[in-house]
Design an enzyme around this catalytic site. Structure first.
Site, PDB file in Angstrom:
ATOM      1  N   CYS A 266       0.830  -1.204   0.000  1.00  0.00           N
ATOM      2  CA  CYS A 266       0.000   0.000   0.000  1.00  0.00           C
ATOM      3  C   CYS A 266       0.867   1.258   0.000  1.00  0.00           C
ATOM      4  O   CYS A 266       0.467   2.294  -0.537  1.00  0.00           O
ATOM      5  CB  CYS A 266      -0.951   0.000   1.193  1.00  0.00           C
ATOM      6  N   HIS A 836      -1.274   1.666   7.436  1.00  0.00           N
ATOM      7  CA  HIS A 836      -1.847   1.496   6.094  1.00  0.00           C
ATOM      8  C   HIS A 836      -1.814   2.836   5.367  1.00  0.00           C
ATOM      9  O   HIS A 836      -2.082   3.883   5.962  1.00  0.00           O
ATOM     10  CB  HIS A 836      -3.281   0.981   6.190  1.00  0.00           C
TER      11      HIS A 836
END
Length: 911
Positions: A266, A836
């Site tokens: 990510c 994230h």
């Protein structure tokens, strides 16, 4: 039928009928011009010149003719006839292995044209023109060009043969293939060759020659045309056939395309989405401007491979034919050139972005050979002059679309604290890493264990000085509990044992946020006279004998469980029986006392006060309470362990090897790990004892309440939300330009003092780039701790004004040179180990904001963009925004809105 040759008798008639032909000179003049003239056979070879093959038979006949001196001679050679040099008279392919001097002679272009003018060329025969080429250490006429077999990737069964000089560029091969296969100018193509092993290799650098590319006659060259969705036919997508069919029919907004998470990628996806939404950079790739600027020979670059891999991603994402793409090839290339990104570990999006910008710059650097540039100090010269010199020197070595788009200029001022020498330099930058105002306070969570056995442990959230001591932690807890700090001991509990017991003067920085910190209430009075009684603080562990492996009380058959305790024991109660009752009292909240029917006293009453525990030294004294639970001070007989628990406090001269069996459990002296009987080791006999409470499984199951033992309550302070005041982005920039003193690890060498100094340093902004990247330094790393700052940074969506920060004399008539509009944000959610990354970005064509979360893309409104997760900000200078809007409006209908203006319609929130 041969073209008629000009005989001497017919010369006048020829001159009348064909005035375009020059008058034929006499035979001696012909011989001199062809053999010895300045443009004759004897002239040296010049690279790139054209030379022509003439059949040896005809040329020898001509030599006999001109040497005879008789224009009416029967030796007249007639038209130039090279038939003997060709395999056939259809394709006019040259015979193989012809030898100069035996089969043909070579004539320069001028000599050839003289002969054709004087004698003509056999009708239908093509001239055999060849180029002079420069091979290693030699110039030669390339009689046999390289003959390549050209095919299309989509039709390998229809070949086309074409000849190329070894000095022709591979680009000419590509252009020839494009013309042969009728490829439109808008379509993008690339070449592959089949090598000797039968596998295919990319011809990446089309600017090299056929010779440098090692292309050989008969070699198969495949031309591949990029698909409309931005992919290449030779690259098999990592999707199912059904998905491929859906993608072929899909037509969406270009640029609104997700990136599949390949496993902790990510961070890469976030950086790529931000960069993909920098308008001028994306246009540069979409319009194939990068192709002409690929630098394949830069030793600092990646042979053009990173730029080409990024171009492929951009073309796919902006084709409008994909909802999401798989960046597997790009990930592979990144890992190949930057080993830190190999594998599938989580990384930092800003670190990937830094690598990518540098890699793209070097792969696209227009400077093919970097010259040495000496960096010069200002030496009292005007800033304007020094800054201009620095920027020109930078551009002499670094000139790319990345420099054009992202590079700016700092002014760096260093002042020697010793002699006052001032050093001024101007340095380029690609992004700003700005600090966040850091709080001098720290929030720590601890568990308080009271001496009152009826009270459950309490979880507290304490605010302490970031550079404070353990004593500060106790003082903060005292405000919540009313217990004096002198009656507290602080320990790090890990895996049911004491990992470390802290001293009051130790630094709080040694405690990490993830550590489980317990603060125990102990007795707090010290010895003041001979009538005072000393207390000892004993570390207590809980162990259970494992039923499956009974090794006669060997530590292998015992498992630690529960939370350890620090228990104050009066010195005069140091007998096993007294200690048993003291501990039973301390455990009474979750240990049930046996009924009279359950007890089996046996001879235990006779043992009371007979088997006394020896008295350890260095203990405090105090009065006792029933049933003997004392309140010992923090400096009592407990050792503060190092990072690995050790026993090092003075203790008794001997301890019983094993206590007698009591009602519910037995007591055992153990080492600081709680995993073995002290007596089995040759330890210091004066070491502080640790006591283990050993349970039989059946007794533990019957009398020990595990649920109650693990219970705790939360103090009201845990529920408080500690609000951090938001900071403005401008404050971070101000902090960035504040004077600072260099750290000891990074001193500056003063040329006046001739030694390293801890100089003061100040950075100022001199020149800002078209696209400004601002990295918020949210991650803080010290020797003992790592933390993420989740401070809310307030940043404007548009009109970020840098005029107050740029010290270069400004153009008042062009304020847009200092104002920026936001175009993208890289977000980081979570902590250091489990974070994230996502992206907010404004589409350059529609002006609409979207949220990119790996393969998922959702429209958002502007009021959703600002958050505590913002990590890297991308700003576009307003004059560039206007320029791009003008270019877009001149080439197509205007978009409904731009990134610099709010969208006209509202969009649904991100789920």
């Amino acid at each position: 039928m041969a073209e008629a040759a000009a005989s001497p008798a017919d010369t006048a008639a020829i001159d009348d009928q064909e005035p375009q032909r020059e008058a034929v000179p006499d035979l001696e003049s012909q011989r001199r011009q062809i053999e010895n003239g300045e443009n004759g056979r004897g002239r040296p070879l010049q690279v790139g010149e054209s030379w022509f093959l003439v059949g040896q038979h005809w040329y020898k006949q001509w030599e006999v003719y001109v040497q005879g001196g008789d224009q009416d001679s029967s030796t007249f050679p007639g038209c130039i006839n090279n038939a003997e040099l060709f395999e056939d008279q259809v394709n006019w392919r040259l015979k193989k292995e012809l030898v100069e001097g035996e089969d043909y002679v070579l004539l320069p272009a001028a000599a050839w044209h003289y002969l054709v003018n004087w004698y003509g060329l056999e009708h239908g025969q093509p001239p055999i023109e060849r180029k002079v080429v420069e091979l290693p250490s030699i110039h030669k006429v390339e009689v046999y060009p390289v003959e390549l077999v050209l095919v299309q990737h989509s039709d390998m069964d229809t070949p086309h043969t074409a000849q190329f000089s070894q000095t022709d560029s591979v680009d000419l091969v590509l252009q020839t293939a494009r013309e042969q296969f009728l490829v439109s100018p808008q379509e993008e193509t690339r070449l592959w060759i089949r090598n000797a092993e039968g596998s295919f290799e990319r011809l990446c650098n089309t600017r090299v020659t056929v010779l440098d590319a090692s292309l050989k006659t008969g070699q198969l060259v495949v031309m591949e045309t990029r698909n409309k969705d931005g992919t290449w036919p030779s690259v098999q997508p990592h999707v199912t056939s059904s998905t491929l069919e859906e993608e072929e029919d899909f037509q969406g907004q270009p640029g609104i395309c997700g990136l599949t998470n390949l496993g902790n990628t990510c961070f890469m996806n976030s950086a790529l989405q931000c960069l993909s939404n920098v308008p001028q950079l994306t246009e540069y790739f979409l319009k194939n401007q990068y192709v002409e600027e690929l630098n394949f020979c830069n030793p600092l670059g990646m042979k053009g491979e990173i730029a080409q891999a990024y171009a492929d991603l951009v073309k796919q994402a902006w084709s409008g034919h994909h909802r999401s793409i798989v960046p597997q090839m790009f990930k592979t290339k990144v890992g190949h050139f930057a080993s830190q990104f190999l594998g599938y570990q989580q990384h930092d999006s800003q670190e990937l972005l830094s690598f990518l910008l540098d890699g793209l710059h070097e792969d696209l650097n227009r400077v093919k050979k970097k010259e040495y540039v000496e960096l010069c100090d200002a030496a009292g010269r005007p800033d304007q002059e020094v800054a201009q010199e620095a920027w020109q020197n930078h551009k002499r070595r670094n000139d790319s679309v990345i420099v054009d788009t992202f590079h700016g200029l700092f002014k760096s001022t260093l002042v020697c604290p010793n002699c006052g020498n001032v050093s001024v330099t101007f340095d380029p930058f690609c992004y700003l890493s700005v600090p966040l105002p850091v709080s001098h306070k720290r929030v720590m969570e601890v568990f308080f264990v009271s001496m009152d056995p009826r009270r459950k442990p309490e979880q507290h959230r304490l605010v302490v000085p970031k550079k404070g001591k353990i004593s500060d932690l106790c003082v903060a807890l005292a405000k919540h509990t009313g217990i004096s700090p002198e009656r507290m001991m602080v320990a790090d509990v890990f895996s049911h044992r004491f990992y470390k017991i802290y001293q009051l003067e130790e630094s709080l920085s040694s405690i990490l946020d993830r550590d489980d910190i317990f603060i125990y209430e102990v007795s707090g009075r010290t010895a003041v006279g001979e009538n005072s009684r000393e207390d000892v603080v004993l570390p207590i562990y809980l162990r259970e004998r494992t039923p499956a492996r009974d090794y006669d009380s060997s530590y292998y058959g015992l498992m630690l469980f529960g939370h350890p305790l620090l228990v104050s024991v009066p010195r005069d109660r140091l007998s096993w029986d007294s200690l048993y009752h003291i501990l039973l009292y301390r455990l009474s909240r979750y240990v049930t006392r046996p009924s009279s029917d359950d007890e089996d006293d046996g001879d235990e009453k006779d043992l009371e006060d007979k088997d006394s525990l020896p008295k350890p030294g260095h203990v405090t004294e105090g009065s006792s309470q029933d049933p003997g639970l004392e309140q010992a001070g923090p400096s009592s007989g407990v050792v503060s362990g190092s990072r690995a628990p050790v026993d090092n406090s003075p203790g008794p001269s001997h301890w019983p090897q094993r206590a007698r069996r009591k009602h519910l459990f037995t007591l055992q002296t153990v080492n600081s790990n709680g995993t073995s009987d002290r007596s089995t080791f040759n330890e210091d006999t004066y070491a502080q004892p640790y006591i283990a409470i050993d349970w039989e499984p059946e007794m533990k199951k019957r009398y020990y309440d595990e649920v109650e033992a693990e219970g705790y309550v939360k103090h009201d302070c845990v529920g408080y939300v500690l609000k951090k005041a938001p900071v403005r982005l401008q404050e971070c920039i101000e902090l960035f330009t504040t004077v600072e003193t260099l750290e000891k690890e990074n001193p500056w060498y003063c040329p006046t003092c001739k030694q390293h100094q801890l100089a003061t340093k100040k950075l100022d902004l001199w020149m800002l780039p078209e696209t400004l990247i601002i990295h918020l330094k949210r991650f803080s790393y010290t020797k003992f701790s790592r933390e993420k700052l989740d401070t809310l940074v307030e940043f404007p969506i548009r009109d970020l004004d840098f005029s107050e920060f740029v010290i270069k004399p400004q153009n008042d008539s062009a304020p847009e040179l200092y104002k920026y509009d936001l175009i993208a944000v890289s977000n980081h959610y979570g902590g250091l180990r489990d974070g994230h990354y996502t992206t907010f970005a404004c589409n350059k064509d529609s002006g609409q904001w979207h949220y990119f979360d790996d393969s998922s893309v959702s429209p958002v409104t502007e009021n959703q963009i600002e958050s505590k997760a913002a990590y890297v900000l991308f700003y576009q200078r307003q004059d560039v925004v206007r320029r791009l809007q003008t270019q877009a409006s001149s080439s197509k209908p205007p978009a409904s809105s731009a990134c610099g203006a709010p969208p006209k319609s509202e969009f649904m929130d991100v789920n």
